[in-house]
Design a protein around this motif. Structure first.
Motif, PDB file in Angstrom:
ATOM      1  N   THR A 145       0.856  -1.187   0.000  1.00  0.00           N
ATOM      2  CA  THR A 145       0.000   0.000   0.000  1.00  0.00           C
ATOM      3  C   THR A 145       0.893   1.238   0.000  1.00  0.00           C
ATOM      4  OG1 THR A 145      -0.040   0.192   2.405  1.00  0.00           O
ATOM      5  CG2 THR A 145      -1.732  -1.205   1.403  1.00  0.00           C
ATOM      6  N   TYR A 146       0.313   2.333  -0.439  1.00  0.00           N
ATOM      7  CA  TYR A 146       1.055   3.597  -0.297  1.00  0.00           C
ATOM      8  C   TYR A 146       0.076   4.724   0.026  1.00  0.00           C
ATOM      9  CZ  TYR A 146      -0.501   4.779  -5.036  1.00  0.00           C
ATOM     10  OH  TYR A 146      -1.277   5.047  -6.134  1.00  0.00           O
ATOM     11  N   PRO A 147       0.452   5.585   0.971  1.00  0.00           N
ATOM     12  CA  PRO A 147      -0.435   6.703   1.332  1.00  0.00           C
ATOM     13  C   PRO A 147      -0.225   7.907   0.417  1.00  0.00           C
ATOM     14  CG  PRO A 147       1.432   6.637   2.817  1.00  0.00           C
ATOM     15  CD  PRO A 147       1.644   5.529   1.824  1.00  0.00           C
ATOM     16  N   LEU A 148      -1.283   8.610   0.190  1.00  0.00           N
ATOM     17  CA  LEU A 148      -1.231   9.816  -0.639  1.00  0.00           C
ATOM     18  C   LEU A 148      -2.176  10.827   0.010  1.00  0.00           C
ATOM     19  CD1 LEU A 148       0.061  10.556  -3.429  1.00  0.00           C
ATOM     20  CD2 LEU A 148      -2.127   9.919  -4.448  1.00  0.00           C
ATOM     21  N   VAL A 149      -1.760  12.057   0.072  1.00  0.00           N
ATOM     22  CA  VAL A 149      -2.577  13.050   0.771  1.00  0.00           C
ATOM     23  C   VAL A 149      -2.989  14.174  -0.179  1.00  0.00           C
ATOM     24  CG1 VAL A 149      -2.691  14.628   2.728  1.00  0.00           C
ATOM     25  CG2 VAL A 149      -1.287  12.573   2.875  1.00  0.00           C
ATOM     26  N   LEU A 150      -4.272  14.364  -0.326  1.00  0.00           N
ATOM     27  CA  LEU A 150      -4.773  15.531  -1.059  1.00  0.00           C
ATOM     28  C   LEU A 150      -5.142  16.563   0.001  1.00  0.00           C
ATOM     29  CD1 LEU A 150      -7.137  13.836  -3.676  1.00  0.00           C
ATOM     30  CD2 LEU A 150      -4.654  14.115  -3.737  1.00  0.00           C
ATOM     31  N   GLY A 151      -4.275  17.473   0.265  1.00  0.00           N
ATOM     32  CA  GLY A 151      -4.488  18.411   1.370  1.00  0.00           C
ATOM     33  C   GLY A 151      -5.291  19.623   0.955  1.00  0.00           C
ATOM     34  N   ASP A 152      -4.991  20.740   1.590  1.00  0.00           N
ATOM     35  CA  ASP A 152      -5.763  21.966   1.384  1.00  0.00           C
ATOM     36  C   ASP A 152      -5.711  22.494  -0.041  1.00  0.00           C
ATOM     37  OD1 ASP A 152      -6.805  22.198   3.868  1.00  0.00           O
ATOM     38  OD2 ASP A 152      -5.274  23.551   4.639  1.00  0.00           O
ATOM     39  N   TRP A 153      -4.690  22.103  -0.781  1.00  0.00           N
ATOM     40  CA  TRP A 153      -4.534  22.722  -2.107  1.00  0.00           C
ATOM     41  C   TRP A 153      -5.677  22.346  -3.058  1.00  0.00           C
ATOM     42  CZ3 TRP A 153      -3.235  19.161  -6.057  1.00  0.00           C
ATOM     43  CH2 TRP A 153      -2.849  17.904  -5.605  1.00  0.00           C
ATOM     44  N   VAL A 154      -6.480  21.324  -2.720  1.00  0.00           N
ATOM     45  CA  VAL A 154      -7.621  21.015  -3.601  1.00  0.00           C
ATOM     46  C   VAL A 154      -8.690  22.101  -3.532  1.00  0.00           C
ATOM     47  CG1 VAL A 154      -7.277  18.525  -3.472  1.00  0.00           C
ATOM     48  CG2 VAL A 154      -8.806  19.623  -1.839  1.00  0.00           C
ATOM     49  N   LYS A 155      -8.531  23.016  -2.559  1.00  0.00           N
ATOM     50  CA  LYS A 155      -9.507  24.108  -2.466  1.00  0.00           C
ATOM     51  C   LYS A 155      -9.290  25.177  -3.532  1.00  0.00           C
ATOM     52  CE  LYS A 155      -9.727  23.870   2.591  1.00  0.00           C
ATOM     53  NZ  LYS A 155      -9.409  24.631   3.818  1.00  0.00           N
ATOM     54  N   GLY A 156      -8.133  25.141  -4.185  1.00  0.00           N
ATOM     55  CA  GLY A 156      -7.834  26.185  -5.156  1.00  0.00           C
ATOM     56  C   GLY A 156      -8.358  25.856  -6.541  1.00  0.00           C
ATOM     57  N   GLY A 157      -8.036  26.733  -7.468  1.00  0.00           N
ATOM     58  CA  GLY A 157      -8.383  26.458  -8.861  1.00  0.00           C
ATOM     59  C   GLY A 157      -9.685  27.097  -9.297  1.00  0.00           C
ATOM     60  N   ALA A 158     -10.100  26.721 -10.513  1.00  0.00           N
ATOM     61  CA  ALA A 158     -11.286  27.340 -11.115  1.00  0.00           C
ATOM     62  C   ALA A 158     -12.560  26.692 -10.593  1.00  0.00           C
ATOM     63  CB  ALA A 158     -11.208  27.180 -12.630  1.00  0.00           C
ATOM     64  N   PRO A 159     -13.600  27.498 -10.421  1.00  0.00           N
ATOM     65  CA  PRO A 159     -14.871  26.929  -9.963  1.00  0.00           C
ATOM     66  C   PRO A 159     -15.575  26.186 -11.107  1.00  0.00           C
ATOM     67  CG  PRO A 159     -15.124  29.269 -10.373  1.00  0.00           C
ATOM     68  CD  PRO A 159     -13.669  28.955 -10.592  1.00  0.00           C
ATOM     69  N   THR A 160     -16.336  25.181 -10.752  1.00  0.00           N
ATOM     70  CA  THR A 160     -17.153  24.482 -11.746  1.00  0.00           C
ATOM     71  C   THR A 160     -18.339  25.352 -12.127  1.00  0.00           C
ATOM     72  OG1 THR A 160     -18.430  23.479  -9.973  1.00  0.00           O
ATOM     73  CG2 THR A 160     -16.563  22.208 -10.825  1.00  0.00           C
ATOM     74  N   ALA A 161     -19.039  24.925 -13.163  1.00  0.00           N
ATOM     75  CA  ALA A 161     -20.254  25.653 -13.577  1.00  0.00           C
ATOM     76  C   ALA A 161     -21.261  25.682 -12.436  1.00  0.00           C
ATOM     77  CB  ALA A 161     -20.846  24.986 -14.815  1.00  0.00           C
ATOM     78  N   VAL A 162     -21.342  24.573 -11.707  1.00  0.00           N
ATOM     79  CA  VAL A 162     -22.306  24.519 -10.587  1.00  0.00           C
ATOM     80  C   VAL A 162     -21.948  25.572  -9.537  1.00  0.00           C
ATOM     81  CG1 VAL A 162     -23.105  23.114  -8.635  1.00  0.00           C
ATOM     82  CG2 VAL A 162     -22.909  22.096 -10.917  1.00  0.00           C
ATOM     83  N   ASP A 163     -20.656  25.654  -9.185  1.00  0.00           N
ATOM     84  CA  ASP A 163     -20.277  26.629  -8.158  1.00  0.00           C
ATOM     85  C   ASP A 163     -20.372  28.067  -8.670  1.00  0.00           C
ATOM     86  OD1 ASP A 163     -19.926  25.586  -5.643  1.00  0.00           O
ATOM     87  OD2 ASP A 163     -17.897  24.866  -6.019  1.00  0.00           O
ATOM     88  N   ARG A 164     -20.118  28.262  -9.942  1.00  0.00           N
ATOM     89  CA  ARG A 164     -20.264  29.620 -10.479  1.00  0.00           C
ATOM     90  C   ARG A 164     -21.720  30.052 -10.383  1.00  0.00           C
ATOM     91  NH1 ARG A 164     -16.140  30.184 -15.560  1.00  0.00           N
ATOM     92  NH2 ARG A 164     -17.230  32.161 -15.806  1.00  0.00           N
ATOM     93  N   GLN A 165     -22.579  29.140 -10.754  1.00  0.00           N
ATOM     94  CA  GLN A 165     -24.008  29.444 -10.704  1.00  0.00           C
ATOM     95  C   GLN A 165     -24.456  29.614  -9.257  1.00  0.00           C
ATOM     96  OE1 GLN A 165     -26.380  26.828 -13.213  1.00  0.00           O
ATOM     97  NE2 GLN A 165     -27.912  26.770 -11.616  1.00  0.00           N
ATOM     98  N   LEU A 166     -23.948  28.717  -8.400  1.00  0.00           N
ATOM     99  CA  LEU A 166     -24.327  28.779  -6.990  1.00  0.00           C
ATOM    100  C   LEU A 166     -23.790  30.053  -6.339  1.00  0.00           C
ATOM    101  CD1 LEU A 166     -25.730  27.031  -4.789  1.00  0.00           C
ATOM    102  CD2 LEU A 166     -23.478  26.125  -4.219  1.00  0.00           C
ATOM    103  N   GLY A 167     -22.548  30.409  -6.680  1.00  0.00           N
ATOM    104  CA  GLY A 167     -21.954  31.617  -6.113  1.00  0.00           C
ATOM    105  C   GLY A 167     -22.731  32.860  -6.494  1.00  0.00           C
ATOM    106  N   LEU A 168     -23.064  32.966  -7.766  1.00  0.00           N
ATOM    107  CA  LEU A 168     -23.860  34.118  -8.218  1.00  0.00           C
ATOM    108  C   LEU A 168     -25.224  34.121  -7.523  1.00  0.00           C
ATOM    109  CD1 LEU A 168     -22.910  33.878 -11.994  1.00  0.00           C
ATOM    110  CD2 LEU A 168     -22.548  35.907 -10.561  1.00  0.00           C
ATOM    111  N   SER A 169     -25.794  32.929  -7.384  1.00  0.00           N
ATOM    112  CA  SER A 169     -27.119  32.827  -6.754  1.00  0.00           C
ATOM    113  C   SER A 169     -27.055  33.196  -5.278  1.00  0.00           C
ATOM    114  CB  SER A 169     -27.663  31.405  -6.887  1.00  0.00           C
ATOM    115  OG  SER A 169     -27.707  31.021  -8.235  1.00  0.00           O
ATOM    116  N   TYR A 170     -26.028  32.688  -4.597  1.00  0.00           N
ATOM    117  CA  TYR A 170     -25.892  33.030  -3.179  1.00  0.00           C
ATOM    118  C   TYR A 170     -25.701  34.540  -2.996  1.00  0.00           C
ATOM    119  CZ  TYR A 170     -25.634  28.451  -0.805  1.00  0.00           C
ATOM    120  OH  TYR A 170     -25.923  27.241  -0.240  1.00  0.00           O
ATOM    121  N   GLY A 171     -24.843  35.127  -3.854  1.00  0.00           N
ATOM    122  CA  GLY A 171     -24.613  36.573  -3.756  1.00  0.00           C
ATOM    123  C   GLY A 171     -25.893  37.347  -3.990  1.00  0.00           C
TER     124      GLY A 171
END
Lengths: 382, 324
Positions: free
Chosen positions: A299-325
Motif C-alpha cells: 500500500t502507499y499513502p497519498l494526501v490531497l491536502g488543502d490545495w484542492v480548495k484552489g483552482g477554477a470553480p465548476t459551472a455549478v459553483d459559479r451558478q451557486l456563487g452568483l445565486s448566493y450573492g
C-alpha cells in the motif's frame, strides 16, 4: 430595513475556496439592480480594523463594471488569518501582545462609512462570529462556504462542487498510478467532521473502499474486500479515507489520536479520542500501514491536502456563487437580517443564524449516497 | 514585610511542586497567568491570557439527559450545545462561550467545565510553597516564578519574591523580558537566578514567530545584566526546528551574552509537543501541528558550540524541557 439601504459591504471569512469572486459578483449585480452601492472589505474585517495598513483604507468600491473583469477563480477581497473582531491581536504601546475586543470599533466604523448591512461569505466558525456581531446590532446576511459541505441546514455549501470535481480528477489519476504500480493507493481527502467529499468522490471513481468519519471502520472488512478482488486477478486497489475517519478499534484510536483538537472537534467523544486529526496525512498513513499488514499487497499513502480548495470553480459553483450573492441581496431587500442563505434545491431561502450554528451536516447512515456506495460494492468499512 | 504586601493579589495559574529544571535544586514553581508574547510553540497556552479562562474536558461531561444545566440561562445562548445523535454530551461553541466564567463553571457538577487561573494572595501562595521547604534546604532549591510572563504582574511578583527571601528561600524567575523596564526594576532586586529566553535574534523573525519584535527584550536583557551584576543569569533557547535551531542563532546569542560574566550558562530546550492537549481544552488551535522535535544529534552539535564558548571540554548533559 430595506427602504433605508443605500450602501452595503461584502467580505470573505477565513479560508478559501474556488470561485469566491462569483459570490461577490452576484451580490454586486443584484445590488446594482436595486440602486445600492457595494463596497468590499479587504481581508475579512481587517480592512476596517486596521485601516492604516491599506492604501484604499480597507474598502474597495465594487461596481458592475469592475466585477465583469474579475477572474471567477480568484478572490478580489482577500481573507484574514484571524477574522474575529472580538479577539483582535494587537501590539500595545508597551510592545506587549494582547487580544482586544474591537467589535464596537468595527460597528462604529461601518456606521461612519454609511454601510447599512454586511454580506459575509463564511464557514462554520465565521457563522458564530457573525451571529455574535448580529446580536450587537449588525445587519448581516451570511453565505455558507465549505469545501467539505459540512454546514448544516443548507444542502450545498459554496465551494464543495468544485472541490469534489478536482478531487475526483485526482483520484482518477491515483487509481491509474495504483494500477500501474500494482499497489493499493490509500488517498486522504479533506473531511474532518463529515465524509461527503470522500464518499461522493469515492463513488465517482468507483473506489474499492471509502472510510468516513460517520462510519467507524473495521480494516479487516476492507482487507477482505480487497483480497476478494485480488483473487479474481486484480492487482491494485484504491481506498479513500477522509481525514477524520476513525477505527472501530478503540485502542487503535487512542494510539493514533492526538488530543490536540479533541475538545475543538464537535464530534469528539473524549479528550484523547476520536475524530481528532493528528496531522495532515496521518489518516492515510495509519490506514495504509495497518492495511498492508492485512493484505498480500503493498500500500502507499497519498494526501490531497488543502490545495484542492484552489483552482477554477465548476459551472455549478459559479451558478451557486452568483445565486448566493444575489440571494443575500434579496434577503436584505426583503428586510431579513441575521440569517444565512440556505439552498434546498430548487429554492433559496433564509434561516436564522442561530439555526445554522452548532450543527454539522454529516452523512446519515441511511443516506442515499451510502446506499449507492454499498450497491456499487464500495466497502465503507462498517 | 507588611501586611499590605502579603495581601497583594495576583492571578496564579498553578503551583507545581518538586520541579528540577527551573533553577538550582528542587523547586516549587509558581505559574502566573498572562503573557506578552504569542510564541507559536507555546506549551502552556493556558498561561497566555491575563484573566481567568474557561476550559472544558468533555470526558467528564455526563450529558444533557442527566444534567444539561449549562444549556440554560445564565449561560449564553448557543455557547453550549448538543449534537443530534446518541451522544448527548455538551459541546462548546468557543466563539460564543468566550464570555463564560465562574458562573458557568459553578453550574457544572462534574468539573467538566473549569477555569484556568485564580486570584491568590502572596500569603496563600507562600503557605503552599512553604510545604516543600525541607526539600529546598537539602537540595539548594527554592521558589521559581514562571508563567506566562511573571514580570507582567510586577507588584505581586516583587512582593512574592521578597517574602520568599524573607522566609529564607532561594528565588528564581523564568522570563522572556518583554515588559517595560519599570517592571524589571521592581522584580529583579528580589531574584537570585534569572532564567531568560533568547528565542530569536532577528527582530522581524521574532515578530513572526512570537508576535512582537525583540527590541524591548534585548534592551531589557542588556540593562538587566548591567544593572544587577550580582544576580545570576542563565540564557535559554527553546529549540524549534526550522525556526531557531541553527548555528547562526546560537552563535549570535553567545556573542550577546558572553561579555557579561553574570550570565553563567546558556541552555537549549528542545521543542516538544506536550502542551498540545491543553489547546484542545481551551478551544484553540495549535499552529505547529506538523512540527517535530529536533534530532538529538542536532541538539548535541549546538550544545557543543555552547560548551566551547563557555570553555567546557565535555558536553553537558542537558535534558531540560521546554518552558514557554
Amino acid at each position: 430595513m430595506n427602504a433605508t439601504i443605500k450602501r452595503i459591504a461584502i467580505n470573505v471569512g477565513f479560508g478559501y475556496s474556488p470561485g469566491l469572486n462569483t459570490v461577490i459578483s452576484g451580490a454586486v449585480l443584484a445590488a446594482n439592480e436595486l440602486g445600492w452601492e457595494v463596497v468590499g472589505i479587504r481581508d475579512g474585517f481587517e480592512g476596517l480594523l486596521f485601516r492604516d495598513r491599506y492604501p484604499d483604507r480597507g474598502l474597495v468600491l465594487l461596481t458592475p463594471e469592475l466585477v465583469e473583469t474579475l477572474d471567477p477563480s480568484s478572490n478580489i477581497l482577500g481573507t484574514a488569518v484571524r477574522n474575529d473582531p472580538f479577539h483582535v491581536r494587537i501590539i500595545n504601546a508597551e510592545s506587549l501582545v494582547e487580544e482586544v475586543d474591537r467589535s464596537d470599533h468595527l460597528l462604529k466604523t461601518l456606521q461612519a462609512e454609511g454601510i447599512d448591512a454586511v454580506i459575509s461569505v463564511v464557514g462554520t466558525q465565521g457563522l458564530s462570529i457573525l451571529y455574535k456581531l448580529h446580536r450587537k446590532g449588525l445587519n448581516t446576511i451570511c453565505i455558507p462556504r465549505s469545501v467539505e459541505n459540512d454546514i448544516a441546514t443548507t444542502a450545498l455549501s459554496f465551494g464543495f462542487n468544485s472541490t469534489l470535481s478536482f478531487v475526483t480528477e485526482l483520484l482518477d489519476r491515483a487509481k491509474q498510478a495504483a494500477q500501474s504500480a500494482r499497489q493499493v493507493g490509500v488517498v486522504e481527502v479533506l473531511g474532518e467532521h463529515s465524509g461527503w467529499l470522500a464518499l461522493q468522490a469515492g463513488i465517482a471513481v468507483c473506489a474499492d473502499a471509502v472510510l468516513i468519519p460517520e462510519i467507524p471502520y473495521d480494516l479487516q472488512k476492507v482487507a477482505t474486500k480487497l483480497q476478494d478482488k485480488f483473487r479474481t486477478g486484480r492487482s491494485h486497489g484504491l481506498v479513500i479515507v477522509a481525514e477524520g475517519a476513525l477505527s472501530v478499534d478503540k485502542e487503535a484510536v487512542v494510539a493514533s489520536a492526538n488530543p490536540l483538537k479533541a475538545s475543538l472537534s464537535p464530534l469528539a467523544t473524549d479528550y484523547q479520542g476520536s475524530h481528532v486529526i493528528q496531522r495532515s496525512g496521518h489518516a492515510a498513513q495509519t490506514v495504509a500501514l495497518q492495511l498492508q499488514r492485512l493484505i498480500n499487497q503493498e500500500t502507499y499513502p497519498l494526501v490531497l491536502g488543502d490545495w484542492v480548495k484552489g483552482g477554477a470553480p465548476t459551472a455549478v459553483d459559479r451558478q451557486l456563487g452568483l445565486s448566493y450573492g444575489a440571494g443575500a441581496v434579496r434577503a436584505l431587500h426583503a428586510g431579513q437580517t441575521g440569517v444565512m442563505v440556505n439552498f434546498q434545491p430548487p429554492n433559496l431561502s433564509f434561516v436564522p443564524l442561530m439555526e445554522a450554528i452548532n450543527k454539522i451536516r454529516i452523512v446519515p447512515a441511511d443516506s442515499e449516497f451510502v446506499q449507492i456506495a454499498r450497491s456499487l460494492g464500495i466497502c465503507l468499512g462498517g | 514585610m507588611t501586611n499590605s504586601s502579603t495581601n497583594q493579589t495576583g492571578l496564579v495559574l498553578n503551583i507545581q511542586h518538586f520541579c528540577t529544571h527551573d533553577g538550582p535544586g528542587i523547586r516549587t514553581t509558581v505559574f502566573l497567568k498572562g503573557c506578552s508574547l504569542r510564541c507559536k510553540w507555546c506549551s502552556n497556552p493556558e498561561s497566555i491570557h491575563p484573566k481567568p479562562e474557561l476550559a472544558y474536558n468533555i470526558s467528564k461531561c455526563i450529558g444533557k439527559k442527566q444534567c444539561g444545566l449549562c444549556l440554560k440561562p445564565p449561560c449564553s445562548e448557543g455557547a453550549f450545545y448538543v449534537l443530534e445523535g446518541e451522544d448527548d454530551r455538551i459541546r462548546i461553541n468557543w466563539d460564543l462561550a468566550s464570555d463564560c466564567g465562574q458562573d458557568c463553571v459553578d453550574l457544572c457538577p462534574t468539573g467538566a467545565l473549569y477555569l484556568f487561573g485564580q486570584a491568590m494572595t502572596v500569603e496563600q501562595v507562600l503557605d503552599e510553597v512553604e510545604q516543600d521547604s525541607s526539600f529546598y534546604r537539602e537540595s539548594g532549591g527554592g521558589m521559581t516564578l514562571s508563567g506566562g510572563e511573571c514580570q507582567l504582574q510586577p507588584d505581586f511578583s516583587a512582593a512574592l519574591l521578597q517574602e520568599a527571601h524573607q522566609r529564607g528561600f532561594n528565588t528564581a524567575i523564568e522570563t522572556a523580558f518583554n515588559v517595560p523596564w519599570s517592571h524589571v526594576e521592581k522584580v529583579l532586586p528580589h531574584v537570585d537566578v534569572v532564567l531568560h529566553d533568547h528565542k530569536l535574534t532577528d527582530p522581524e523573525r521574532h515578530k513572526k514567530w512570537c508576535g512582537v519584535d525583540n527590541r524591548q527584550i534585548l534592551a531589557n536583557m542588556k540593562r538587566a545584566y548591567e544593572t544587577f551584576p550580582d544576580k545570576t543569569f542563565i540564557a535559554r533557547t527553546p529549540l524549534i526546528p526550522g525556526v531557531n535551531d541553527d548555528e547562526d542563532h546560537i552563535r549570535s546569542v553567545l556573542a550577546f551574552i558572553r561579555p557579561y560574566h553574570n550570565v553563567i550558562d546558556y541552555e537549549l530546550l528542545p521543542y516538544h509537543r506536550f502542551g498540545e492537549s491543553k489547546y484542545g481544552f481551551l478551544g484553540r488551535v495549535y499552529e505547529l501541528k506538523d512540527f517535530t522535535s529536533p534530532l538529538p544529534e542536532s541538539v548535541q552539535r549546538l550544545r557543543s558550540i555552547i560548551d566551547e564558548a563557555f570553555g567546557r571540554s565535555s558536553p553537558l548533559e542537558q535534558t531540560h524541557e521546554l518552558k514557554p
